[in-house]
Design a protein around this motif. Structure first.
Motif, PDB file in Angstrom:
ATOM      1  N   MET A  20       0.828  -1.210   0.000  1.00 57.33           N
ATOM      2  CA  MET A  20       0.000   0.000   0.000  1.00 57.33           C
ATOM      3  C   MET A  20       0.859   1.256   0.000  1.00 57.33           C
ATOM      4  O   MET A  20       1.813   1.374   0.763  1.00 57.33           O
ATOM      5  N   SER A  21       0.500   2.213  -0.853  1.00 56.85           N
ATOM      6  CA  SER A  21       1.222   3.486  -0.869  1.00 56.85           C
ATOM      7  C   SER A  21       0.746   4.363   0.288  1.00 56.85           C
ATOM      8  O   SER A  21      -0.366   4.194   0.808  1.00 56.85           O
ATOM      9  N   LEU A  22       1.585   5.315   0.647  1.00 55.00           N
ATOM     10  CA  LEU A  22       1.195   6.284   1.667  1.00 55.00           C
ATOM     11  C   LEU A  22      -0.034   7.055   1.210  1.00 55.00           C
ATOM     12  O   LEU A  22      -0.938   7.327   2.002  1.00 55.00           O
ATOM     13  N   LEU A  23      -0.099   7.387  -0.070  1.00 60.27           N
ATOM     14  CA  LEU A  23      -1.254   8.113  -0.594  1.00 60.27           C
ATOM     15  C   LEU A  23      -2.539   7.325  -0.387  1.00 60.27           C
ATOM     16  O   LEU A  23      -3.545   7.874   0.081  1.00 60.27           O
ATOM     17  N   GLY A  45       3.102  15.830  -8.734  1.00 53.84           N
ATOM     18  CA  GLY A  45       3.175  16.511  -7.449  1.00 53.84           C
ATOM     19  C   GLY A  45       1.849  16.740  -6.755  1.00 53.84           C
ATOM     20  O   GLY A  45       1.815  17.331  -5.679  1.00 53.84           O
ATOM     21  N   ALA A  46       0.741  16.279  -7.321  1.00 57.97           N
ATOM     22  CA  ALA A  46      -0.571  16.503  -6.696  1.00 57.97           C
ATOM     23  C   ALA A  46      -0.697  15.810  -5.339  1.00 57.97           C
ATOM     24  O   ALA A  46      -1.499  16.208  -4.513  1.00 57.97           O
ATOM     25  N   CYS A  47       0.125  14.791  -5.115  1.00 56.70           N
ATOM     26  CA  CYS A  47       0.057  14.016  -3.875  1.00 56.70           C
ATOM     27  C   CYS A  47       1.113  14.431  -2.856  1.00 56.70           C
ATOM     28  O   CYS A  47       1.302  13.750  -1.842  1.00 56.70           O
ATOM     29  N   THR A  48       1.788  15.559  -3.067  1.00 64.00           N
ATOM     30  CA  THR A  48       2.890  15.954  -2.191  1.00 64.00           C
ATOM     31  C   THR A  48       2.420  16.148  -0.756  1.00 64.00           C
ATOM     32  O   THR A  48       1.425  16.818  -0.492  1.00 64.00           O
ATOM     33  N   VAL A  49       3.151  15.525   0.166  1.00 65.04           N
ATOM     34  CA  VAL A  49       2.957  15.683   1.607  1.00 65.04           C
ATOM     35  C   VAL A  49       4.332  15.918   2.215  1.00 65.04           C
ATOM     36  O   VAL A  49       5.350  15.838   1.523  1.00 65.04           O
ATOM     37  N   LEU A  50       4.359  16.192   3.498  1.00 68.56           N
ATOM     38  CA  LEU A  50       5.627  16.339   4.204  1.00 68.56           C
ATOM     39  C   LEU A  50       5.858  15.094   5.058  1.00 68.56           C
ATOM     40  O   LEU A  50       4.981  14.686   5.811  1.00 68.56           O
ATOM     41  N   ILE A  51       7.016  14.495   4.915  1.00 70.69           N
ATOM     42  CA  ILE A  51       7.431  13.364   5.746  1.00 70.69           C
ATOM     43  C   ILE A  51       8.590  13.868   6.588  1.00 70.69           C
ATOM     44  O   ILE A  51       9.647  14.212   6.045  1.00 70.69           O
ATOM     45  N   ASP A  52       8.370  13.954   7.891  1.00 70.12           N
ATOM     46  CA  ASP A  52       9.363  14.541   8.803  1.00 70.12           C
ATOM     47  C   ASP A  52       9.813  15.917   8.315  1.00 70.12           C
ATOM     48  O   ASP A  52      10.992  16.266   8.364  1.00 70.12           O
ATOM     49  N   GLY A  53       8.864  16.696   7.797  1.00 71.04           N
ATOM     50  CA  GLY A  53       9.132  18.061   7.371  1.00 71.04           C
ATOM     51  C   GLY A  53       9.694  18.221   5.971  1.00 71.04           C
ATOM     52  O   GLY A  53       9.869  19.334   5.504  1.00 71.04           O
ATOM     53  N   ALA A  63       3.539   2.811   2.536  1.00 72.60           N
ATOM     54  CA  ALA A  63       3.072   3.099   3.890  1.00 72.60           C
ATOM     55  C   ALA A  63       3.995   2.463   4.929  1.00 72.60           C
ATOM     56  O   ALA A  63       4.299   3.083   5.949  1.00 72.60           O
ATOM     57  N   VAL A  64       4.475   1.253   4.667  1.00 73.63           N
ATOM     58  CA  VAL A  64       5.351   0.584   5.637  1.00 73.63           C
ATOM     59  C   VAL A  64       6.674   1.320   5.808  1.00 73.63           C
ATOM     60  O   VAL A  64       7.327   1.207   6.841  1.00 73.63           O
ATOM     61  N   ALA A  65       7.078   2.094   4.809  1.00 77.46           N
ATOM     62  CA  ALA A  65       8.345   2.824   4.876  1.00 77.46           C
ATOM     63  C   ALA A  65       8.256   4.063   5.760  1.00 77.46           C
ATOM     64  O   ALA A  65       9.289   4.638   6.111  1.00 77.46           O
ATOM     65  N   VAL A  66       7.044   4.486   6.108  1.00 75.23           N
ATOM     66  CA  VAL A  66       6.899   5.672   6.949  1.00 75.23           C
ATOM     67  C   VAL A  66       6.535   5.308   8.383  1.00 75.23           C
ATOM     68  O   VAL A  66       6.152   6.172   9.166  1.00 75.23           O
ATOM     69  N   ASP A  67       6.694   4.053   8.727  1.00 76.27           N
ATOM     70  CA  ASP A  67       6.461   3.608  10.105  1.00 76.27           C
ATOM     71  C   ASP A  67       7.337   4.432  11.051  1.00 76.27           C
ATOM     72  O   ASP A  67       8.538   4.572  10.843  1.00 76.27           O
TER      73      ASP A  67
END
Length: 162
Positions: A20-23, A45-53, A63-67
């Motif tokens: 599963m993707s983070l999106l 870039g429509a799905c851009t979020v901040l991961i640890d800023g 999704a598992v990579a952002v645990d």
């Protein structure tokens, strides 16, 4: 797999498929639909979020990579009912038309403002340049707007940067 992450300041524990993707996690499992599924290939870039800023394409992150990480979506930019300065500036400068790319543009701009150093258009690569319209355009080049609201986007970011 079970993962735990902070999403917009709220701790979340979720069971996810390792593919599963983070999106998809944000949109389908957590109901945060601000980040858009545009190309689903990391090109728009429509799905851009901040991961640890730091800005990231949520469609490319598993999704598992952002645990254990902190995720900020466009829904998390405002604090205590007050719009983020970028959100206010986007409205003042008409930095959107259809609005589809706007959440990604906002998250990318928020991350970009915290990124020091030169870009591909910086004349002196040892310099930390001012955010001129050229610098802003280059740094935001991973976020596409099909409506062509770039003039307003660059002006809004420039206002906040000053």
């Amino acid at each position: 797999m079970t993962i735990t992450l902070q999403v917009n300041g709220v701790p979340r524990t979720v069971d996810v498929d390792p593919r599963m993707s983070l999106l998809d996690l944000l949109r389908e499992r957590l109901g945060l639909i601000g980040a858009k599924k545009g190309c689903d290939h990391g090109q728009c870039g429509a799905c851009t979020v901040l991961i640890d800023g730091r800005r990231a394409n949520a469609c490319l992150a598993l999704a598992v990579a952002v645990d254990g990480r902190e995720i900020t979506t466009v829904e998390g930019l405002a604090t205590d009912g007050e719009l983020h300065p970028l959100q206010s500036a986007f409205m003042e400068h008409d930095a959107f038309q259809c609005g589809y790319c706007t959440p990604g543009q906002l998250c990318s701009a928020a991350g970009m403002l915290g990124e020091p150093g030169p870009s591909a258009v910086t004349e002196d690569l040892l310099d930390d340049p001012d955010l001129t319209p050229e610098e802003i355009s280059e740094r935001m080049s991973g976020n596409l707007c099909r409506c062509g609201a770039y003039v307003g986007i660059v002006a809004a970011i420039g206002e906040v940067a000053r």
